[in-house]
Write a protein that holds these residues in place. Structure first.
Motif, mmCIF file in Angstrom:
data_model
loop_
_atom_site.group_PDB
_atom_site.id
_atom_site.type_symbol
_atom_site.label_atom_id
_atom_site.label_comp_id
_atom_site.label_asym_id
_atom_site.label_seq_id
_atom_site.Cartn_x
_atom_site.Cartn_y
_atom_site.Cartn_z
ATOM 1 N N ALA A 212 12.445 -1.361 -3.162
ATOM 2 C CA ALA A 212 12.681 -1.984 -3.217
ATOM 3 C C ALA A 212 13.162 -2.877 -2.830
ATOM 4 O O ALA A 212 13.693 -3.882 -3.481
ATOM 5 N N LEU A 213 14.545 -2.892 -1.630
ATOM 6 C CA LEU A 213 14.935 -4.132 -1.312
ATOM 7 C C LEU A 213 13.687 -4.827 -0.361
ATOM 8 O O LEU A 213 14.580 -5.940 -0.531
ATOM 9 N N SER A 214 12.833 -4.853 -0.318
ATOM 10 C CA SER A 214 11.372 -5.369 0.640
ATOM 11 C C SER A 214 11.152 -6.360 -0.513
ATOM 12 O O SER A 214 10.289 -7.463 -0.486
ATOM 13 N N HIS A 215 10.886 -5.872 -1.422
ATOM 14 C CA HIS A 215 10.398 -6.590 -2.727
ATOM 15 C C HIS A 215 8.695 -6.521 -2.184
ATOM 16 O O HIS A 215 8.069 -7.158 -3.270
ATOM 17 N N ALA A 216 8.825 -4.714 -2.659
ATOM 18 C CA ALA A 216 7.653 -4.838 -2.343
ATOM 19 C C ALA A 216 6.827 -5.295 -3.307
ATOM 20 O O ALA A 216 5.312 -4.755 -2.658
ATOM 21 N N GLY A 217 7.171 -5.212 -4.912
ATOM 22 C CA GLY A 217 5.989 -5.386 -6.039
ATOM 23 C C GLY A 217 5.620 -6.873 -6.127
ATOM 24 O O GLY A 217 4.427 -7.334 -6.935
ATOM 25 N N ASP A 218 6.144 -8.107 -4.927
ATOM 26 C CA ASP A 218 5.814 -9.033 -5.755
ATOM 27 C C ASP A 218 4.076 -9.385 -4.714
ATOM 28 O O ASP A 218 3.515 -10.114 -5.283
ATOM 29 N N THR A 219 3.432 -8.368 -3.487
ATOM 30 C CA THR A 219 2.618 -8.158 -3.019
ATOM 31 C C THR A 219 1.511 -7.166 -3.980
ATOM 32 O O THR A 219 2.166 -5.845 -4.065
ATOM 33 N N LEU A 220 0.277 -7.300 -4.288
ATOM 34 C CA LEU A 220 -0.803 -6.728 -5.047
ATOM 35 C C LEU A 220 -0.136 -5.500 -6.003
ATOM 36 O O LEU A 220 0.220 -4.693 -6.093
ATOM 37 N N VAL B 103 4.799 4.729 -12.961
ATOM 38 C CA VAL B 103 4.574 3.617 -13.329
ATOM 39 C C VAL B 103 4.841 2.452 -12.428
ATOM 40 O O VAL B 103 4.571 1.417 -12.394
ATOM 41 N N ALA B 104 6.363 2.163 -12.266
ATOM 42 C CA ALA B 104 6.897 1.308 -12.195
ATOM 43 C C ALA B 104 6.843 1.260 -10.617
ATOM 44 O O ALA B 104 6.140 0.277 -10.096
ATOM 45 N N LEU B 105 6.276 1.834 -9.653
ATOM 46 C CA LEU B 105 5.909 2.174 -8.517
ATOM 47 C C LEU B 105 4.001 1.409 -8.319
ATOM 48 O O LEU B 105 3.845 0.250 -7.579
ATOM 49 N N LEU B 106 3.762 1.993 -9.068
ATOM 50 C CA LEU B 106 1.945 1.493 -9.166
ATOM 51 C C LEU B 106 1.945 -0.168 -9.060
ATOM 52 O O LEU B 106 1.477 -0.966 -9.144
ATOM 53 N N LEU B 107 2.782 -0.286 -10.426
ATOM 54 C CA LEU B 107 2.650 -1.342 -11.319
ATOM 55 C C LEU B 107 3.924 -2.547 -10.139
ATOM 56 O O LEU B 107 3.101 -4.085 -10.454
ATOM 57 N N LEU C 259 1.445 -1.375 -0.164
ATOM 58 C CA LEU C 259 0.120 -0.270 0.325
ATOM 59 C C LEU C 259 0.580 0.956 -0.031
ATOM 60 O O LEU C 259 0.372 2.222 -0.426
ATOM 61 N N LEU C 260 1.821 1.114 0.851
ATOM 62 C CA LEU C 260 3.105 2.003 0.293
ATOM 63 C C LEU C 260 3.381 2.763 -0.626
ATOM 64 O O LEU C 260 3.483 4.191 -1.113
ATOM 65 N N ARG C 261 3.537 1.381 -1.507
ATOM 66 C CA ARG C 261 4.625 1.407 -2.935
ATOM 67 C C ARG C 261 3.243 2.138 -3.645
ATOM 68 O O ARG C 261 3.501 3.328 -4.342
#
Length: 238
Positions: free
Chosen positions: A211-219, A162-166, A88-90
């Motif tokens: 980026a370090l926490s792989h936040a893009g893998d969730t949602l 766009v990178a953060l949103l996706l 959600l922060l991402r």
């Protein structure tokens, strides 16, 4: 040995001579045959008018799970809530970057007016960089309103948003976004509300942490993106 007719149903039955002991041999043979055949079939050498034997109750099938064992339960992930919060922060950070891009592009009035929009001939960097007053003021004054500065600023804002949103390319987005936030921070020195810290430094640290926490893998599409051939060949795009 002769075949006789049974008056009850007319079926043939094999009569054997008596043995020395006295009982009919046919009874012995019939008993052995009865033990060999299923109980619900007529026995050879016996009277077919006899009632059929009662079927043996079917034994229930054993379940696949062994008796006394419990079904395996997947352990609950204690960090699932944290992953959702980072996701959600991402998304929130992505919306911030995309709003800055859209406002500078079309002049949505928060805070850029429509007359100062990039599409109407305005410059996304002239107003902020020309007002720089700090140790790097001369450098930023020379960059204010330049086409390369405008294009780099707008491409950086849109790409990072766009990178953060996706949830894809967060490593590259974190580097570009942190550099962009650092330049904006240096252009705004000295900080008015704090001796040295402002929101741009916080934004840069948040981008690196995402980026370090792989936040893009969730949602997000981060897990799928990491399995593509492009990312496997160039891990920096992860």
């Amino acid at each position: 040995m002769r075949a006789a007719r049974t008056p009850a149903d007319g079926r043939g039955r094999l009569d054997l001579p008596r043995t020395a002991a006295g009982p009919l041999a046919g009874d012995t043979v019939g008993g052995a045959a009865a033990r060999m055949l299923p109980p619900y079939l007529p026995y050879p050498g016996t009277d077919p008018t006899r009632p059929a034997a009662v079927r043996v109750a079917e034994v229930p099938r054993r379940s696949r799970r062994r008796a006394g064992t419990r079904r395996k339960v997947r352990p609950r992930d204690p960090l699932r809530g944290a992953r959702v919060a980072w996701a959600l922060l991402r998304v929130a950070m992505g919306l911030i970057f995309l709003w800055v891009f859209a406002d500078r592009l079309a002049g949505l009035g928060r805070p850029v007016a429509a007359s100062q929009a990039w599409l109407n001939g305005g410059s996304p960097t002239r107003g902020y960089l020309s007002a720089a007053d700090g140790p790097f003021a001369e450098l930023f004054h020379a960059m204010a309103g330049r086409p390369y500065a405008d294009w780099l600023f707008m491409i950086g804002m849109a790409g990072v948003g766009v990178a953060l949103l996706l949830g894809i390319g967060l490593r590259l987005a974190a580097v570009c976004g942190a550099v962009l936030m650092a330049l904006i921070y240096l252009a705004g020195l000295p900080v008015e509300s704090n001796p040295f810290l402002d929101q741009h430094i916080v934004y840069a640290l948040v981008l690196i942490a995402l980026a370090l926490s792989h936040a893009g893998d969730t949602l997000g599409l981060g897990a799928w993106w990491s399995r593509t051939r492009l990312v496997r060949a160039l891990p920096v795009l992860r």
